[in-house]
Design a protein around this motif. Structure first.
Motif, PDB file in Angstrom:
ATOM      1  N   TRP A   1      64.032 -53.813 -24.682  1.00 22.02           N
ATOM      2  CA  TRP A   1      63.365 -53.052 -23.626  1.00 22.02           C
ATOM      3  C   TRP A   1      63.740 -51.586 -23.621  1.00 22.02           C
ATOM      4  N   GLY A   2      64.934 -51.250 -24.112  1.00 21.21           N
ATOM      5  CA  GLY A   2      65.399 -49.875 -24.079  1.00 21.21           C
ATOM      6  C   GLY A   2      65.862 -49.480 -22.682  1.00 21.21           C
ATOM      7  N   SER A   3      66.444 -48.275 -22.593  1.00 23.62           N
ATOM      8  CA  SER A   3      66.958 -47.809 -21.305  1.00 23.62           C
ATOM      9  C   SER A   3      66.308 -46.504 -20.865  1.00 23.62           C
ATOM     10  N   GLY A   4      65.202 -46.137 -21.523  1.00 28.83           N
ATOM     11  CA  GLY A   4      64.493 -44.910 -21.158  1.00 28.83           C
ATOM     12  C   GLY A   4      63.681 -45.062 -19.887  1.00 28.83           C
ATOM     13  N   ASP A   5      63.213 -43.934 -19.348  1.00 21.66           N
ATOM     14  CA  ASP A   5      62.414 -43.936 -18.123  1.00 21.66           C
ATOM     15  C   ASP A   5      61.162 -44.791 -18.297  1.00 21.66           C
ATOM     16  N   LYS A   6      60.785 -45.470 -17.227  1.00 22.04           N
ATOM     17  CA  LYS A   6      59.563 -46.266 -17.235  1.00 22.04           C
ATOM     18  C   LYS A   6      58.747 -45.900 -16.001  1.00 22.04           C
ATOM     19  N   THR A   7      57.473 -45.561 -16.218  1.00 22.92           N
ATOM     20  CA  THR A   7      56.636 -45.095 -15.118  1.00 22.92           C
ATOM     21  C   THR A   7      55.226 -45.656 -15.214  1.00 22.92           C
ATOM     22  N   ALA A   8      54.555 -45.665 -14.079  1.00 19.69           N
ATOM     23  CA  ALA A   8      53.134 -46.003 -14.008  1.00 19.69           C
ATOM     24  C   ALA A   8      52.546 -45.201 -12.853  1.00 19.69           C
ATOM     25  N   ASP A   9      51.531 -44.411 -13.153  1.00 16.92           N
ATOM     26  CA  ASP A   9      50.901 -43.579 -12.124  1.00 16.92           C
ATOM     27  C   ASP A   9      49.741 -44.328 -11.487  1.00 16.92           C
ATOM     28  N   VAL A  10      49.945 -44.700 -10.237  1.00 14.49           N
ATOM     29  CA  VAL A  10      48.891 -45.331  -9.449  1.00 14.49           C
ATOM     30  C   VAL A  10      48.854 -44.588  -8.121  1.00 14.49           C
ATOM     31  N   THR A  11      47.685 -44.066  -7.745  1.00 12.06           N
ATOM     32  CA  THR A  11      47.613 -43.226  -6.554  1.00 12.06           C
ATOM     33  C   THR A  11      47.472 -44.014  -5.259  1.00 12.06           C
ATOM     34  N   ALA A  12      47.068 -45.280  -5.353  1.00 16.02           N
ATOM     35  CA  ALA A  12      46.913 -46.081  -4.131  1.00 16.02           C
ATOM     36  C   ALA A  12      48.289 -46.464  -3.585  1.00 16.02           C
ATOM     37  N   TYR A  13      48.506 -46.176  -2.303  1.00 15.68           N
ATOM     38  CA  TYR A  13      49.778 -46.513  -1.662  1.00 15.68           C
ATOM     39  C   TYR A  13      49.600 -47.774  -0.825  1.00 15.68           C
ATOM     40  N   THR A  14      50.535 -48.690  -0.971  1.00 15.15           N
ATOM     41  CA  THR A  14      50.477 -49.944  -0.231  1.00 15.15           C
ATOM     42  C   THR A  14      51.843 -50.226   0.360  1.00 15.15           C
ATOM     43  N   PRO A  15      51.928 -50.689   1.603  1.00 14.67           N
ATOM     44  CA  PRO A  15      53.224 -50.847   2.264  1.00 14.67           C
ATOM     45  C   PRO A  15      54.168 -51.836   1.560  1.00 14.67           C
ATOM     46  N   LEU A  16      55.439 -51.482   1.558  1.00 16.01           N
ATOM     47  CA  LEU A  16      56.514 -52.345   1.077  1.00 16.01           C
ATOM     48  C   LEU A  16      56.834 -53.367   2.164  1.00 16.01           C
ATOM     49  N   THR A  17      56.977 -54.634   1.788  1.00 15.49           N
ATOM     50  CA  THR A  17      57.257 -55.666   2.787  1.00 15.49           C
ATOM     51  C   THR A  17      58.606 -56.347   2.609  1.00 15.49           C
ATOM     52  N   ASN A  18      59.115 -56.396   1.366  1.00 17.69           N
ATOM     53  CA  ASN A  18      60.386 -57.086   1.145  1.00 17.69           C
ATOM     54  C   ASN A  18      60.968 -56.697  -0.212  1.00 17.69           C
ATOM     55  N   ILE A  19      62.306 -56.785  -0.314  1.00 20.65           N
ATOM     56  CA  ILE A  19      62.990 -56.607  -1.595  1.00 20.65           C
ATOM     57  C   ILE A  19      63.958 -57.773  -1.749  1.00 20.65           C
ATOM     58  N   ARG A  20      63.907 -58.439  -2.899  1.00 20.27           N
ATOM     59  CA  ARG A  20      64.769 -59.601  -3.143  1.00 20.27           C
ATOM     60  C   ARG A  20      65.306 -59.543  -4.568  1.00 20.27           C
ATOM     61  N   THR A  21      66.339 -60.306  -4.827  1.00 17.31           N
ATOM     62  CA  THR A  21      66.940 -60.317  -6.163  1.00 17.31           C
ATOM     63  C   THR A  21      67.203 -61.754  -6.605  1.00 17.31           C
ATOM     64  N   GLY A  22      67.423 -61.916  -7.912  1.00 13.19           N
ATOM     65  CA  GLY A  22      67.716 -63.239  -8.454  1.00 13.19           C
ATOM     66  C   GLY A  22      68.487 -63.124  -9.760  1.00 13.19           C
ATOM     67  N   ARG A  23      69.229 -64.175 -10.092  1.00 13.84           N
ATOM     68  CA  ARG A  23      70.001 -64.227 -11.331  1.00 13.84           C
ATOM     69  C   ARG A  23      69.298 -65.109 -12.349  1.00 13.84           C
ATOM     70  N   HIS A  24      69.271 -64.657 -13.605  1.00 11.74           N
ATOM     71  CA  HIS A  24      68.671 -65.417 -14.695  1.00 11.74           C
ATOM     72  C   HIS A  24      69.643 -65.445 -15.880  1.00 11.74           C
ATOM     73  N   ASP A  25      69.346 -66.283 -16.874  1.00 10.53           N
ATOM     74  CA  ASP A  25      70.242 -66.423 -18.019  1.00 10.53           C
ATOM     75  C   ASP A  25      70.433 -65.110 -18.766  1.00 10.53           C
ATOM     76  N   CYS A  26      69.378 -64.319 -18.888  1.00 11.78           N
ATOM     77  CA  CYS A  26      69.418 -63.129 -19.722  1.00 11.78           C
ATOM     78  C   CYS A  26      69.505 -61.825 -18.937  1.00 11.78           C
ATOM     79  N   TYR A  27      69.211 -61.863 -17.659  1.00 12.54           N
ATOM     80  CA  TYR A  27      69.127 -60.627 -16.887  1.00 12.54           C
ATOM     81  C   TYR A  27      69.253 -60.916 -15.394  1.00 12.54           C
ATOM     82  N   ASP A  28      69.496 -59.845 -14.637  1.00 10.50           N
ATOM     83  CA  ASP A  28      69.399 -59.898 -13.178  1.00 10.50           C
ATOM     84  C   ASP A  28      68.063 -59.271 -12.803  1.00 10.50           C
ATOM     85  N   ARG A  29      67.451 -59.774 -11.737  1.00  5.36           N
ATOM     86  CA  ARG A  29      66.083 -59.363 -11.384  1.00  5.36           C
ATOM     87  C   ARG A  29      66.001 -58.839  -9.956  1.00  5.36           C
TER      88      ARG A  29
END
Length: 201
Positions: free
Chosen positions: A50-78
């Motif tokens: 995946w690399g460690s460089g910046d990752k971006t996506a330009d989308v102009t539509a704004y939509t409200p944030l409702t929740n942030i959650r995390t989880g553990r996996h074998d290869c990564y944290d999410r």
């Protein structure tokens, strides 16, 4: 006769000992081989390019944030950022490694723990743009509400930085500068940070 019998018994015991030693060595070799095979299989399954460089996506539509959650996996944290996006709309984002996270608007530096820091910027305010009502209870400089990263291999700290002019900033402290990816889905943004560079065991 007694001496011959004793010698014969000694030979039998020696042979039994050699057989047991050979069996133990065979078992040890089989175990080592199985362990190596398992490790190689897992390494292949967890290879991260995946690399460690910046990752971006330009989308102009704004939509409200409702929740942030995390989880553990074998290869990564999410980390998963849920939004109210509907009808196939996606949310814009910028995720990058920074030395420090500065709050938009005020310019205040927000301390984030860990060996490296990811700044997560998502085009999803923590309030309803139409009414101004809060849609997410994050507080500037505080850990993300309801998120517990105790025992995670990669995630070390989370901070709500702020929500300003339609964008929400999050500070994600990680163990070191590790590869990460961003998955953009219709109603959420997914950020995976690998446990290691080549594999994640």
């Amino acid at each position: 006769m007694r001496r011959w019998g004793t010698a014969a018994a000694a030979l039998v015991l020696a042979a039994a000992g050699l057989t047991a030693t050979a069996a133990s060595a065979t078992a040890a070799t089989a175990t080592a081989t199985a362990t190596a095979t398992k490790a190689n299989t897992r390494a292949e399954a967890c290879a991260t390019a995946w690399g460690s460089g910046d990752k971006t996506a330009d989308v102009t539509a704004y939509t409200p944030l409702t929740n942030i959650r995390t989880g553990r996996h074998d290869c990564y944290d999410r980390m998963v950022i849920d939004t109210r996006a509907a009808g196939g709309n996606k949310v814009g984002y910028q995720v990058r490694y920074v030395d420090k996270v500065y709050q938009d608007g005020s310019g205040t530096a927000i301390p984030v723990g860990g060996g490296a820091v990811l700044e997560v910027r998502v085009a999803a305010p923590s309030y309803d743009p139409e009414t101004g009502a809060a849609t997410y209870p994050g507080r500037a400089g505080k850990p993300l509400p309801g998120v517990n990263i105790s025992g995670y291999r990669t995630f070390k700290d989370t901070r709500f930085v702020g929500s300003f002019e339609g964008d929400t900033q999050i500070g994600l402290g990680v163990r070191a500068r590790l590869p990460f990816r961003v998955l953009q889905l219709p109603d959420r943004l997914v950020i995976d940070v690998a446990h290691t560079w080549s594999t994640a065991r």
